[in-house]
Design a protein around this motif. Structure first.
Motif, PDB file in Angstrom:
ATOM      1  N   ASN A 105     -10.617  -2.593  -3.750  1.00 45.49           N
ATOM      2  CA  ASN A 105     -11.354  -1.332  -3.694  1.00 45.49           C
ATOM      3  C   ASN A 105     -10.691  -0.215  -2.893  1.00 45.49           C
ATOM      4  OD1 ASN A 105     -14.192  -2.073  -4.926  1.00 45.49           O
ATOM      5  ND2 ASN A 105     -13.630  -3.775  -3.581  1.00 45.49           N
ATOM      6  N   ALA A 106      -9.699  -0.556  -2.046  1.00 47.15           N
ATOM      7  CA  ALA A 106      -9.190   0.451  -1.121  1.00 47.15           C
ATOM      8  C   ALA A 106      -7.688   0.660  -1.172  1.00 47.15           C
ATOM      9  CB  ALA A 106      -9.584   0.069   0.319  1.00 47.15           C
ATOM     10  N   PHE A 107      -6.920  -0.370  -1.521  1.00 43.59           N
ATOM     11  CA  PHE A 107      -5.485  -0.316  -1.255  1.00 43.59           C
ATOM     12  C   PHE A 107      -4.681   0.539  -2.221  1.00 43.59           C
ATOM     13  CE2 PHE A 107      -4.784  -4.241   1.680  1.00 43.59           C
ATOM     14  CZ  PHE A 107      -5.396  -3.531   2.702  1.00 43.59           C
ATOM     15  N   ASP A 108      -5.313   1.105  -3.219  1.00 41.19           N
ATOM     16  CA  ASP A 108      -4.602   2.105  -4.024  1.00 41.19           C
ATOM     17  C   ASP A 108      -4.530   3.440  -3.292  1.00 41.19           C
ATOM     18  OD1 ASP A 108      -4.068   0.387  -6.110  1.00 41.19           O
ATOM     19  OD2 ASP A 108      -5.921   0.863  -7.172  1.00 41.19           O
ATOM     20  N   ALA A 109      -5.491   3.682  -2.392  1.00 44.64           N
ATOM     21  CA  ALA A 109      -5.511   4.905  -1.577  1.00 44.64           C
ATOM     22  C   ALA A 109      -6.255   4.593  -0.277  1.00 44.64           C
ATOM     23  CB  ALA A 109      -6.187   6.044  -2.331  1.00 44.64           C
ATOM     24  N   PRO A 110      -5.656   3.794   0.610  1.00 45.10           N
ATOM     25  CA  PRO A 110      -6.389   3.294   1.779  1.00 45.10           C
ATOM     26  C   PRO A 110      -6.863   4.366   2.749  1.00 45.10           C
ATOM     27  CG  PRO A 110      -4.071   2.621   1.846  1.00 45.10           C
ATOM     28  CD  PRO A 110      -4.310   3.194   0.509  1.00 45.10           C
ATOM     29  N   VAL A 111      -6.066   5.402   2.995  1.00 46.18           N
ATOM     30  CA  VAL A 111      -6.476   6.428   3.952  1.00 46.18           C
ATOM     31  C   VAL A 111      -7.674   7.211   3.409  1.00 46.18           C
ATOM     32  CG1 VAL A 111      -5.755   8.519   5.159  1.00 46.18           C
ATOM     33  CG2 VAL A 111      -4.189   6.597   4.983  1.00 46.18           C
TER      34      VAL A 111
ATOM     35  N   VAL B   6       0.848  -1.186   0.000  1.00 47.99           N
ATOM     36  CA  VAL B   6       0.000   0.000   0.000  1.00 47.99           C
ATOM     37  C   VAL B   6       0.888   1.243   0.000  1.00 47.99           C
ATOM     38  CG1 VAL B   6      -1.906  -1.151   1.162  1.00 47.99           C
ATOM     39  CG2 VAL B   6      -0.178   0.011   2.537  1.00 47.99           C
ATOM     40  N   PRO B   7       0.374   2.346  -0.538  1.00 47.14           N
ATOM     41  CA  PRO B   7       1.185   3.571  -0.575  1.00 47.14           C
ATOM     42  C   PRO B   7       1.284   4.211   0.801  1.00 47.14           C
ATOM     43  CG  PRO B   7      -1.002   4.017  -1.424  1.00 47.14           C
ATOM     44  CD  PRO B   7      -0.941   2.532  -1.179  1.00 47.14           C
ATOM     45  N   MET B   8       2.333   4.981   1.011  1.00 48.17           N
ATOM     46  CA  MET B   8       2.417   5.798   2.216  1.00 48.17           C
ATOM     47  C   MET B   8       1.241   6.777   2.225  1.00 48.17           C
ATOM     48  SD  MET B   8       5.021   5.082   4.228  1.00 48.17           S
ATOM     49  CE  MET B   8       5.347   6.601   5.119  1.00 48.17           C
ATOM     50  N   PRO B   9       0.696   7.059   3.410  1.00 49.32           N
ATOM     51  CA  PRO B   9      -0.541   7.851   3.469  1.00 49.32           C
ATOM     52  C   PRO B   9      -0.339   9.343   3.276  1.00 49.32           C
ATOM     53  CG  PRO B   9       0.179   7.270   5.675  1.00 49.32           C
ATOM     54  CD  PRO B   9       1.097   6.557   4.716  1.00 49.32           C
ATOM     55  N   ASP B  10      -1.274   9.963   2.549  1.00 48.22           N
ATOM     56  CA  ASP B  10      -1.362  11.428   2.476  1.00 48.22           C
ATOM     57  C   ASP B  10      -0.035  12.116   2.186  1.00 48.22           C
ATOM     58  OD1 ASP B  10      -4.036  11.310   2.946  1.00 48.22           O
ATOM     59  OD2 ASP B  10      -3.917  11.804   5.067  1.00 48.22           O
ATOM     60  N   SER B  11       0.700  11.628   1.209  1.00 48.94           N
ATOM     61  CA  SER B  11       1.981  12.213   0.801  1.00 48.94           C
ATOM     62  C   SER B  11       3.063  12.117   1.869  1.00 48.94           C
ATOM     63  CB  SER B  11       1.812  13.694   0.388  1.00 48.94           C
ATOM     64  OG  SER B  11       0.874  13.814  -0.654  1.00 48.94           O
ATOM     65  N   LEU B  12       2.816  11.340   2.908  1.00 48.79           N
ATOM     66  CA  LEU B  12       3.841  11.107   3.923  1.00 48.79           C
ATOM     67  C   LEU B  12       4.961  10.270   3.316  1.00 48.79           C
ATOM     68  CD1 LEU B  12       4.280  11.585   7.036  1.00 48.79           C
ATOM     69  CD2 LEU B  12       3.339   9.287   7.373  1.00 48.79           C
ATOM     70  N   ARG B  13       6.190  10.523   3.749  1.00 50.60           N
ATOM     71  CA  ARG B  13       7.338   9.720   3.306  1.00 50.60           C
ATOM     72  C   ARG B  13       7.828   8.876   4.469  1.00 50.60           C
ATOM     73  NH1 ARG B  13      10.786  14.772   1.986  1.00 50.60           N
ATOM     74  NH2 ARG B  13      12.362  13.426   1.022  1.00 50.60           N
ATOM     75  N   MET B  14       8.526   7.803   4.173  1.00 46.64           N
ATOM     76  CA  MET B  14       9.159   7.053   5.238  1.00 46.64           C
ATOM     77  C   MET B  14      10.111   7.987   5.964  1.00 46.64           C
ATOM     78  SD  MET B  14       9.755   3.304   3.491  1.00 46.64           S
ATOM     79  CE  MET B  14       8.319   2.268   3.138  1.00 46.64           C
ATOM     80  N   PHE B  15      10.065   7.955   7.298  1.00 45.03           N
ATOM     81  CA  PHE B  15      10.655   9.057   8.057  1.00 45.03           C
ATOM     82  C   PHE B  15      12.155   9.280   7.820  1.00 45.03           C
ATOM     83  CE2 PHE B  15      11.638   5.704  11.130  1.00 45.03           C
ATOM     84  CZ  PHE B  15      12.855   6.109  11.657  1.00 45.03           C
ATOM     85  N   PRO B  16      12.983   8.254   7.464  1.00 50.47           N
ATOM     86  CA  PRO B  16      14.397   8.577   7.199  1.00 50.47           C
ATOM     87  C   PRO B  16      14.590   9.557   6.047  1.00 50.47           C
ATOM     88  CG  PRO B  16      14.136   6.215   7.592  1.00 50.47           C
ATOM     89  CD  PRO B  16      12.755   6.790   7.449  1.00 50.47           C
ATOM     90  N   ALA B  17      13.609   9.651   5.157  1.00 45.80           N
ATOM     91  CA  ALA B  17      13.731  10.605   4.051  1.00 45.80           C
ATOM     92  C   ALA B  17      13.823  12.041   4.566  1.00 45.80           C
ATOM     93  CB  ALA B  17      12.538  10.466   3.105  1.00 45.80           C
TER      94      ALA B  17
ATOM     95  N   GLN C 286      11.215  18.878  11.662  1.00 47.92           N
ATOM     96  CA  GLN C 286       9.785  19.054  11.920  1.00 47.92           C
ATOM     97  C   GLN C 286       9.047  17.734  11.701  1.00 47.92           C
ATOM     98  OE1 GLN C 286       7.992  22.301   9.807  1.00 47.92           O
ATOM     99  NE2 GLN C 286       5.927  21.854  10.542  1.00 47.92           N
ATOM    100  N   ILE C 287       8.147  17.406  12.614  1.00 47.27           N
ATOM    101  CA  ILE C 287       7.407  16.144  12.556  1.00 47.27           C
ATOM    102  C   ILE C 287       6.160  16.331  11.700  1.00 47.27           C
ATOM    103  CG2 ILE C 287       6.187  14.407  13.923  1.00 47.27           C
ATOM    104  CD1 ILE C 287       7.999  15.346  16.302  1.00 47.27           C
ATOM    105  N   PRO C 288       5.980  15.550  10.639  1.00 49.25           N
ATOM    106  CA  PRO C 288       4.792  15.675   9.796  1.00 49.25           C
ATOM    107  C   PRO C 288       3.513  15.426  10.601  1.00 49.25           C
ATOM    108  CG  PRO C 288       6.460  14.335   8.715  1.00 49.25           C
ATOM    109  CD  PRO C 288       6.919  14.534  10.120  1.00 49.25           C
ATOM    110  N   GLU C 289       2.499  16.206  10.324  1.00 48.71           N
ATOM    111  CA  GLU C 289       1.255  16.089  11.093  1.00 48.71           C
ATOM    112  C   GLU C 289       0.501  14.800  10.805  1.00 48.71           C
ATOM    113  OE1 GLU C 289      -1.576  18.703   8.047  1.00 48.71           O
ATOM    114  OE2 GLU C 289      -1.024  19.518  10.009  1.00 48.71           O
ATOM    115  N   GLN C 290       0.829  14.112   9.691  1.00 52.19           N
ATOM    116  CA  GLN C 290       0.134  12.861   9.368  1.00 52.19           C
ATOM    117  C   GLN C 290       0.547  11.705  10.283  1.00 52.19           C
ATOM    118  OE1 GLN C 290       2.075  14.767   7.297  1.00 52.19           O
ATOM    119  NE2 GLN C 290       1.616  14.290   5.154  1.00 52.19           N
TER     120      GLN C 290
END
Length: 622
Positions: free
Chosen positions: A458-464, A104-115, A306-310
């Motif tokens: 039905n959901a996993f292309d954009a689960p959030v 599944v994609p990372m939610p709401d344009s969030l990146r894996m935090f090491p990025a 800065q910590i992303p709000e997502q």
């Protein structure tokens, strides 16, 4: 104010200001995670008197903070690690199934935090396990491999380094019983108590000893990483986190939402040059609750990013942390869904010393066959002793249906053997904990109230986004599922209406509730037989047949086999097979003559989860 009082106050304020300026001017610290696989806190003497000595981890604690209330949010690798790398609850973002059927994609344009660390100038290296259920961010790691190291950074570049130790992984206790005669242990098994829900046998003592041997070996490997940092002159500029990636591997821990599956050891060594960044005394212990959703924001906070709000978690160390607020934090949540081929749906909340577990499908007993789990000889012995009637009530519970809700005092009952949920003295506590959990699953919202195969399509292309759009429906399904917490007679009329709903997933949950009541809703048998015969959703026909089989009011075999043969999706077939394995188990004993040629060849790929189930069903007939 008198002058003799003014000057000390001014001096104190000046000193504080200088320290804050030092923090601003100070170079960002290095951060290292040393992660051991499959270790709950119960087996390390630092955390539990029944544990073994780990001198290198203990040395970290002497120069840091021991977190006595640290928790994975999931009791298995891929789900726990997906939670860590995203900082998000897995059932909210669609990362809750192990093994993943679809990334599944990372939610709401969030990146894996090491990025975000790399954006801030950090070198990020992972050695080397990932195991994410998420589409990997290309920019997460400078290097992620068995050769990754901080030594490859440029000059004095700050670094974030993860070192994974697989020595204690579940697979390390997949040994034949003959090893008891041929492979001696360093640890003396008789020195350690077998937990009360396990049979007190030679094999269980030996398995305990083998596991503790591996923990000692892991501790030595951790020590080598610390020595390498010291040799490079980095020790006093580096925060070193040690933690287990989820609970241990003795039977009934990994894969389950008991404390042995979730409560992990955690120690953070505080470097001398950054000791002022931490509000706790060096060498101390803390009871403040830490969950895996908090790890990403903690690292970002230490790095000044800065910590992303997502992100769902919050930082537990570093500048701006409110110590008083953290010390009052005493709640953590857990989730368990599919593990390999075995389906279940369980959620938990711990608050203080109380643990509440919600079994949404309570008839799926804990010991339901899972091929990888049962490679451990102790699992097989445990099951055999149950079949032979040689276990006491606590030991037998693993192979019996569960209560829909369970409450434990984990301080007096650390292995969760006495369910307090039915005790009138704890009624208020049950209501409080139930409310906490309901608010959480509704608020995410929890995507697992849809079957996995439906989510994939039905959901996993954009689960959030799917969760937001369908939050009202999910809340309705939760309300239906919670009818099993009422008296059967009081909700029977409501269930009858729900069984006739135009929404297939309302019918789905109504059927699950009926199965949880069993004979208590036999008046609904005609409605359920109609669903078993004519429902447009194959899994609803299966859920109806499941009820009929449990209550001996109909033959589930032809209905389930027809649904299996007509399944359109692999995880749909897997869910159906879960019900087939359940009804073929000890307490039901139905025989399912499966013709594998009638199952889609797409589902019978080598090493698929469907194949695992089919192989077990073939061998169980012998």
């Amino acid at each position: 104010m008198k002058l003799h009082l003014v000057f000390p106050v001014l001096a104190l304020l000046l000193n504080l200001c200088c320290k804050e300026e030092e923090k601003v001017d100070q170079k960002p610290p290095n951060i290292v995670w040393i992660v051991s696989e499959d270790n709950s806190k119960h087996y390390l003497k630092l955390f539990d008197e029944n544990g073994i000595e780990t001198p290198n981890i203990e040395a970290l604690a002497e120069h840091g903070i021991q977190f006595d209330r640290a928790f994975s949010n999931a009791p298995v690798c891929s789900v726990a690690r997906s939670t860590i790398i995203s900082g998000c609850y897995a059932p909210r973002i669609g990362a809750q199934f192990h093994r993943r059927s679809k990334l599944v994609p990372m939610p709401d344009s969030l990146r894996m935090f090491p990025a975000y660390l790399r954006d801030a100038g950090y070198y990020t290296a992972n050695n080397s396990k990932e195991d994410y259920n998420l589409v990997k961010s290309d920019d997460a790691w400078d290097e992620s491999s068995g050769k990754a190291t901080w030594k490859k950074r440029k000059g004095n570049q700050p670094f974030f380094y993860v070192h994974n130790i697989g020595t204690t992984h579940e697979s390390r206790v997949h040994f034949p019983e003959s090893d008891m005669e041929n492979v001696p242990t360093i640890t003396q098994g008789e020195k350690y108590k077998v937990q009360p829900n396990h049979p007190d046998t030679e094999l269980f003592h030996y398995t305990n000893a083998r596991y503790r041997d591996k923990i000692k070996e892991m501790d030595g490997q951790l020590g080598e990483v610390v020595k390498a940092l010291e040799a490079d002159g980095l020790l006093e500029n580096t925060f070193i986190f040690y933690y287990g990636d989820h609970g241990g591997v003795l039977p009934g821990s990994k894969g389950y939402l008991y404390e042995t599956g979730l409560h992990v050891p955690m120690v953070v060594r505080i470097p001398e040059n950054y000791k002022d960044w931490v509000d706790l005394k060096i060498g101390s212990k803390t009871d403040r609750f830490v969950s895996f959703i908090d790890l990403a924001p903690t690292v970002l906070n230490l790095a000044g990013v800065q910590i992303p709000e997502q992100i769902d978690g919050k930082p537990i160390l570093g500048n701006g942390v409110d110590a008083k607020e953290l010390d009052q934090e005493n709640v953590t949540y857990g989730y368990a869904d599919r593990f390999d081929e075995k389906y279940d749906m369980v959620r938990s909340v711990r608050m203080g010393k109380y643990k509440y577990i919600r079994n949404y499908q309570p008839f799926n007993f804990d010991g339901l066959m899972n091929e990888y789990r049962y490679k451990q000889a102790a699992y097989g012995e445990w099951e055999k002793m149950y079949e032979e009637g040689r276990l006491n009530e606590q030991q037998s519970a693993f192979f019996k249906s569960r209560a829909p809700e369970m409450l434990y005092d984990v301080e007096s009952d650390p292995y969760e053997t006495v369910n307090l949920a039915g005790d009138p003295k704890f009624e208020a506590k049950v209501q409080e904990m139930r409310g906490l959990l309901n608010d959480w699953v509704e608020g995410m919202p929890d995507l697992s109230f849809y079957p996995e195969f439906y989510l994939i399509e039905n959901a996993f292309d954009a689960p959030v986004e799917f969760g937001r759009t369908h939050q009202k429906e999910i809340q309705d399904y939760i309300a239906t599922a919670n009818l099993m917490l009422e008296e059967a007679a009081a909700v029977q009329a409501q269930l009858k209406d729900l069984l006739q709903s135009s929404d297939p997933w309302q019918r789905y949950w109504a059927l699950i509730v009926c199965s949880s009541f069993g004979d208590g809703v036999k008046a609904l048998v005609p409605d359920i037989k109609e669903i078993a015969k004519n429902d447009g959703q194959a899994v609803n026909r299966v859920r109806a047949a499941e009820f009929l089989g449990m209550t001996k009011t109909g033959d589930p075999v032809p209905i389930m086999l027809e649904a299996l043969y007509s399944a359109q999706y692999e995880t749909e077939a897997l869910l159906i097979l879960n019900s087939i394995v359940l009804l073929g188990s000890h307490d039901y004993g139905y025989n399912f003559p499966i013709d594998e040629r009638k199952i889609s060849p797409d589902f019978r790929k080598k090493k698929s989860e469907v194949v695992r189930r089919l192989e077990f069903l073939k061998t169980s007939k012998k």
